[in-house]
Design a protein around this motif. Structure first.
Motif, PDB file in Angstrom:
ATOM      1  N   ALA A 231     -13.684   4.913  44.472  1.00 55.89           N
ATOM      2  CA  ALA A 231     -12.548   4.226  45.066  1.00 55.89           C
ATOM      3  C   ALA A 231     -11.255   4.920  44.673  1.00 55.89           C
ATOM      4  O   ALA A 231     -11.194   5.644  43.680  1.00 55.89           O
ATOM      5  CB  ALA A 231     -12.522   2.774  44.599  1.00 55.89           C
ATOM      6  N   SER A 232     -10.200   4.714  45.451  1.00 55.84           N
ATOM      7  CA  SER A 232      -8.895   5.249  45.083  1.00 55.84           C
ATOM      8  C   SER A 232      -8.385   4.513  43.852  1.00 55.84           C
ATOM      9  O   SER A 232      -8.795   3.377  43.584  1.00 55.84           O
ATOM     10  CB  SER A 232      -7.907   5.067  46.232  1.00 55.84           C
ATOM     11  N   PRO A 233      -7.487   5.135  43.071  1.00 54.44           N
ATOM     12  CA  PRO A 233      -6.997   4.460  41.860  1.00 54.44           C
ATOM     13  C   PRO A 233      -6.391   3.085  42.134  1.00 54.44           C
ATOM     14  O   PRO A 233      -6.623   2.138  41.377  1.00 54.44           O
ATOM     15  CB  PRO A 233      -5.948   5.441  41.334  1.00 54.44           C
ATOM     16  N   GLY A 234      -5.627   2.968  43.211  1.00 53.16           N
ATOM     17  CA  GLY A 234      -5.018   1.679  43.537  1.00 53.16           C
ATOM     18  C   GLY A 234      -6.061   0.620  43.840  1.00 53.16           C
ATOM     19  O   GLY A 234      -5.976  -0.522  43.349  1.00 53.16           O
ATOM     20  N   ALA A 235      -7.063   0.978  44.641  1.00 52.85           N
ATOM     21  CA  ALA A 235      -8.127   0.030  44.983  1.00 52.85           C
ATOM     22  C   ALA A 235      -8.967  -0.303  43.759  1.00 52.85           C
ATOM     23  O   ALA A 235      -9.396  -1.447  43.574  1.00 52.85           O
ATOM     24  CB  ALA A 235      -9.000   0.606  46.092  1.00 52.85           C
ATOM     25  N   ALA A 236      -9.193   0.702  42.903  1.00 55.94           N
ATOM     26  CA  ALA A 236      -9.983   0.475  41.692  1.00 55.94           C
ATOM     27  C   ALA A 236      -9.265  -0.485  40.746  1.00 55.94           C
ATOM     28  O   ALA A 236      -9.891  -1.381  40.159  1.00 55.94           O
ATOM     29  CB  ALA A 236     -10.255   1.807  40.999  1.00 55.94           C
ATOM     30  N   LEU A 237      -7.948  -0.308  40.602  1.00 53.17           N
ATOM     31  CA  LEU A 237      -7.178  -1.197  39.731  1.00 53.17           C
ATOM     32  C   LEU A 237      -7.190  -2.621  40.271  1.00 53.17           C
ATOM     33  O   LEU A 237      -7.370  -3.583  39.506  1.00 53.17           O
ATOM     34  CB  LEU A 237      -5.743  -0.691  39.608  1.00 53.17           C
ATOM     35  N   LEU A 238      -7.025  -2.771  41.576  1.00 57.48           N
ATOM     36  CA  LEU A 238      -7.051  -4.101  42.179  1.00 57.48           C
ATOM     37  C   LEU A 238      -8.412  -4.763  41.971  1.00 57.48           C
ATOM     38  O   LEU A 238      -8.497  -5.950  41.637  1.00 57.48           O
ATOM     39  CB  LEU A 238      -6.734  -4.009  43.672  1.00 57.48           C
TER      40      LEU A 238
END
Length: 260
Positions: A231-238
């Motif tokens: 996943a992209s970092p933003g999606a992973a953090l969410l």
């Protein structure tokens, strides 16, 4: 005649102070924090000192390579999260805690806040020290990098955030199950093992879903370059934030419904 104000009125600051005091006066806190830091630093220095450009790791992301020990150190910090909550049920201290804070929920939020602040700070400082120390050995190799390089500092911070949020999930499991062995088993089995088993299934939908499971999302956060199939970092953090919120929501509901 006016009644004097109570000198020890309950407040958020005092609940936080109480949880901070309880955390640092337990010997297991020092043991697990120092163990996690030592593992991360030790593995990072070992990876840097033994790395050779022709050893087959040249395609590995630099931050992932140097901070490889966070996988083991993170387990130690997850156990600490479980001890913060389930440990009080094991000792019976939770009765005194909830008697002092009868609204109950502020206790859970204070535990989560204190744990998050401590673990993120320790993880970030240790990750920075590990990266800089390992780079002393990697300066003449193809894994040489600096914190100023694109994505490196964000990946180091992402690594610390991933470790912290995984630990917060463990803290929620401890609060919900109220058993140290049960929560450790649930964390190892449900968070660490089950996604690996699902990842073996030959279904695209399952493979896509696994990207957002806690350990896989944490891995995506700790890489300076995009990982294939992650996943992209933003999606992973969410995703990690949602997992942590869900893990805390369950014990929050149970606190209002269960007896101590």
């Amino acid at each position: 005649m006016t009644t004097p104000a109570a000198p020890y009125r309950l407040s958020t600051a005092r609940v936080l102070r109480s949880e901070w005091h309880k955390l640092w006066t337990v010997r297991s806190t020092w043991t697990t924090v120092l163990t996690a830091a030592a593992i991360l630093l030790g593995v990072g220095v070992l990876m840097g000192a033994t790395y050779t450009s022709d050893g087959g790791d040249s395609d590995v992301d630099t931050v992932v390579l140097v901070l490889y020990g966070s996988q083991l150190g993170g387990i130690a910090l997850a156990v600490l999260g479980i001890l913060v909550t389930a440990g009080e049920y094991a000792t019976g201290l939770i009765r005194a805690t909830l008697t002092a804070v009868p609204r109950r929920l502020p206790v859970l939020w204070a535990k989560a806040a204190v744990y998050t602040g401590v673990v993120f700070t320790v993880s970030l400082l240790t990750a920075l020290l590990t990266f800089l120390t390992a780079q002393l050995f990697l300066s003449d190799t193809d894994q040489a990098a600096s914190l100023a390089d694109d994505g490196v500092l964000a990946a180091v911070a992402g690594n610390a955030a991933g470790v912290t949020l995984l630990g917060l999930i463990a803290l929620g499991l401890g609060a919900g199950l109220r058993s140290v062995p049960g929560a450790i088993g649930a964390f190892v089995g449900g968070v660490l093992v089950v996604p690996e088993v699902f990842g073996l299934l030959p279904y695209e939908a399952v493979d896509t879903a696994v990207r957002y499971f806690p350990t896989q999302a944490a891995g995506a956060l700790g890489s300076a370059t995009p990982l294939p199939g992650a996943a992209s970092p933003g999606a992973a953090l969410l995703a990690l934030l949602l997992w942590a919120a869900a893990a805390l929501a369950v014990p929050a509901l149970l606190l209002d419904r269960r007896d101590v």
